[in-house]
Design an enzyme around this catalytic site. Structure first.
Site, PDB file in Angstrom:
ATOM      1  NE  ARG A   1      -1.769  -2.427   2.777  1.00  0.00           N
ATOM      2  CZ  ARG A   1      -2.053  -3.679   2.404  1.00  0.00           C
ATOM      3  NH1 ARG A   1      -3.172  -4.055   1.701  1.00  0.00           N
ATOM      4  NH2 ARG A   1      -1.319  -4.598   2.666  1.00  0.00           N
ATOM      5  CB  THR A   2       3.450   2.625   2.088  1.00  0.00           C
ATOM      6  OG1 THR A   2       2.845   1.983   3.405  1.00  0.00           O
ATOM      7  CG2 THR A   2       4.286   4.124   2.352  1.00  0.00           C
TER       8      THR A   2
ATOM      9  CE  LYS B   1      28.475  -2.983  -8.612  1.00  0.00           C
ATOM     10  NZ  LYS B   1      28.919  -1.871  -9.520  1.00  0.00           N
TER      11      LYS B   1
ATOM     12  NE  ARG C   1       7.325   0.805   4.496  1.00  0.00           N
ATOM     13  CZ  ARG C   1       6.138   0.257   4.494  1.00  0.00           C
ATOM     14  NH1 ARG C   1       5.946  -1.117   4.229  1.00  0.00           N
ATOM     15  NH2 ARG C   1       5.329   0.880   4.925  1.00  0.00           N
TER      16      ARG C   1
ATOM     17  CG  HIS D   1       4.316   3.842   8.460  1.00  0.00           C
ATOM     18  ND1 HIS D   1       4.402   4.761   7.322  1.00  0.00           N
ATOM     19  CD2 HIS D   1       3.610   2.916   7.917  1.00  0.00           C
ATOM     20  CE1 HIS D   1       3.930   4.118   6.398  1.00  0.00           C
ATOM     21  NE2 HIS D   1       3.441   3.123   6.589  1.00  0.00           N
TER      22      HIS D   1
HETATM   23  C1  NCD Z   1       2.034  -0.975   8.134  1.00  0.00           C
HETATM   24  C2  NCD Z   1       3.657  -0.929   8.170  1.00  0.00           C
HETATM   25  O1  NCD Z   1       4.148  -1.030   7.298  1.00  0.00           O
HETATM   26  O2  NCD Z   1       4.080  -0.603   9.191  1.00  0.00           O
HETATM   27  N1  NCD Z   1       1.539  -1.172   6.979  1.00  0.00           N
HETATM   28  C3  NCD Z   1       1.305  -0.116   5.800  1.00  0.00           C
HETATM   29  O3  NCD Z   1       2.227   0.797   5.917  1.00  0.00           O
HETATM   30  N2  NCD Z   1       0.099   0.215   5.480  1.00  0.00           N
HETATM   31  C4  NCD Z   1       1.639  -1.814   9.118  1.00  0.00           C
HETATM   32  C5  NCD Z   1       2.048  -3.287   9.091  1.00  0.00           C
HETATM   33  O4  NCD Z   1       3.038  -3.822   8.377  1.00  0.00           O
HETATM   34  O5  NCD Z   1       1.448  -4.089  10.067  1.00  0.00           O
END
Ligand code: NCD
Length: 335
Positions: free
Chosen positions: A67-68, A96, A117, A150
């Site tokens: 999703r993100t 590397k 991320r 997040h």
């Molecule tokens: C969450 C995350 O990555 O922290 N997911 C997301 O970004 N929608 C929650 C999760 O992974 O449980």
């Protein structure tokens, strides 16, 4: 429209939910709803696509994401931003032996914005500080930093809560119940910090004893005088809630070789619980879900998680317009 204070410094990076105050949150919620209206017409979408067609972004995601990643990529497409991606450090020069700092500095040579991320807590802060000292200090957006934060998920959660609870007078004064792995769930940590901005909110943290919130969050909530309770009494907590925020057990952070934990079914929300919930209760989940949230609930009007997922894309569009300083170009006259 609500607007942030004219004296507010421009948004440079999005690193932590602690950087946002109530005027910003109110502005982002209003701006997101305004921008969604462009989606109603071809002309509106073509206009949005013209706004940042001169910009390039890097999506650096070295932890799994559906999703993100897709909502940020789609948000870039909506605004005309060309997005490149790295989804696995083993396909980059990190393989590397290049340091993550050098890799990210390299991206900054080619793009105008980095959305990242990583499993490493606070890496985003480190990279933002490093880039700020270079000739190309491109903005960094934290799209999930290990079990730490997040912030953009928390912003879309606030948007979904404020939309879902608008007939009940909004988020202020409401009881929000957060359930599951509250220790390692970064979405819980970031959202709880944003809820500090809403007077009268009460937070009920319902979790197995092993997954209670961390001391730093407890201290922040106490310092902000937030009314909160930590409980193992899942059923009474959900019955009192105006919104329930379910989360999954984050076992990717278990120590290597750790024996997978006990049965957490006492913290699962099932269709059998629905009669006990308030009629206006909003059920959220950042997703992905496992068995903590019964798919039979999806049809209930109180289930907001699929909307929450779609909201995420629009909140990220709004955030990108602010970050790129073009939010004044997406205001619409009141109809
Ligand atoms: C969450 C995350 O990555 O922290 N997911 C997301 O970004 N929608 C929650 C999760 O992974 O449980």
């Amino acid at each position: 429209m609500d607007s942030p204070s004219p004296t507010r410094p421009p948004l440079r990076h999005v690193l932590s939910s602690a950087q946002f105050d109530r005027p910003f949150l109110d502005y982002l919620v209003t701006l997101t709803t305004t921008i969604r209206r462009f989606d109603k017409s071809r002309e509106g979408m073509v206009y949005l696509q013209s706004l940042l067609a001169h910009k390039r972004a890097m999506l650096y995601f070295t932890q799994p994401s559906t999703r993100t990643f897709l909502s940020f990529q789609s948000a870039c497409h909506i605004l005309g931003i060309t997005a490149s991606e790295i989804r696995d450090a083993s396909t980059s020069s990190e393989r590397k032996g290049e340091s993550v700092e050098d890799s990210l500095r390299t991206f900054s040579s080619y793009v105008d914005l980095i959305i990242m991320r990583s499993p490493i807590p606070r890496l985003c802060e480190r990279i933002a500080t490093m880039l700020d000292e270079t000739p190309r200090p491109v903005p960094i957006i934290n799209a999930g930093s290990g079990p730490d934060e997040h912030p953009t998920q928390a912003l879309l959660d606030i948007y979904t809560l404020s939309r879902s609870l608008r007939l009940e007078g909004g988020i202020e004064g409401k009881t929000i119940c957060m359930v599951g792995d509250l220790k390692r769930g970064r979405t819980v940590r970031s959202l709880a910090r944003l809820l500090i901005n809403y007077p009268g909110v009460k937070i009920l943290f319902a979790s197995p004893p092993a997954f209670r919130i961390e001391e730093d969050l407890r201290a922040d909530l106490k310092a902000a005088n937030v009314d909160f309770e930590e409980t193992t009494a899942f059923e009474s907590a959900i019955a009192a809630a105006d919104a329930i925020y379910m989360t999954r057990i984050q076992d990717e952070y278990d120590a290597p070789g750790a024996v997978r934990s006990d049965d957490h079914s006492a913290y699962h929300l099932t269709a059998g619980h629905l009669p006990q919930l308030k009629k206006s209760c909003a059920i959220l989940h950042p997703l992905p879900r496992r068995n903590e949230l019964d798919p039979a609930i999806d049809q209930d009007p109180r289930a907001k998680y699929w909307r929450q997922e779609r909201n995420g894309m629009w909140v990220r569009v709004a955030l990108l317009t602010i970050l790129c300083g073009i939010d004044d170009r997406v205001q619409l006259p009141e109809l």
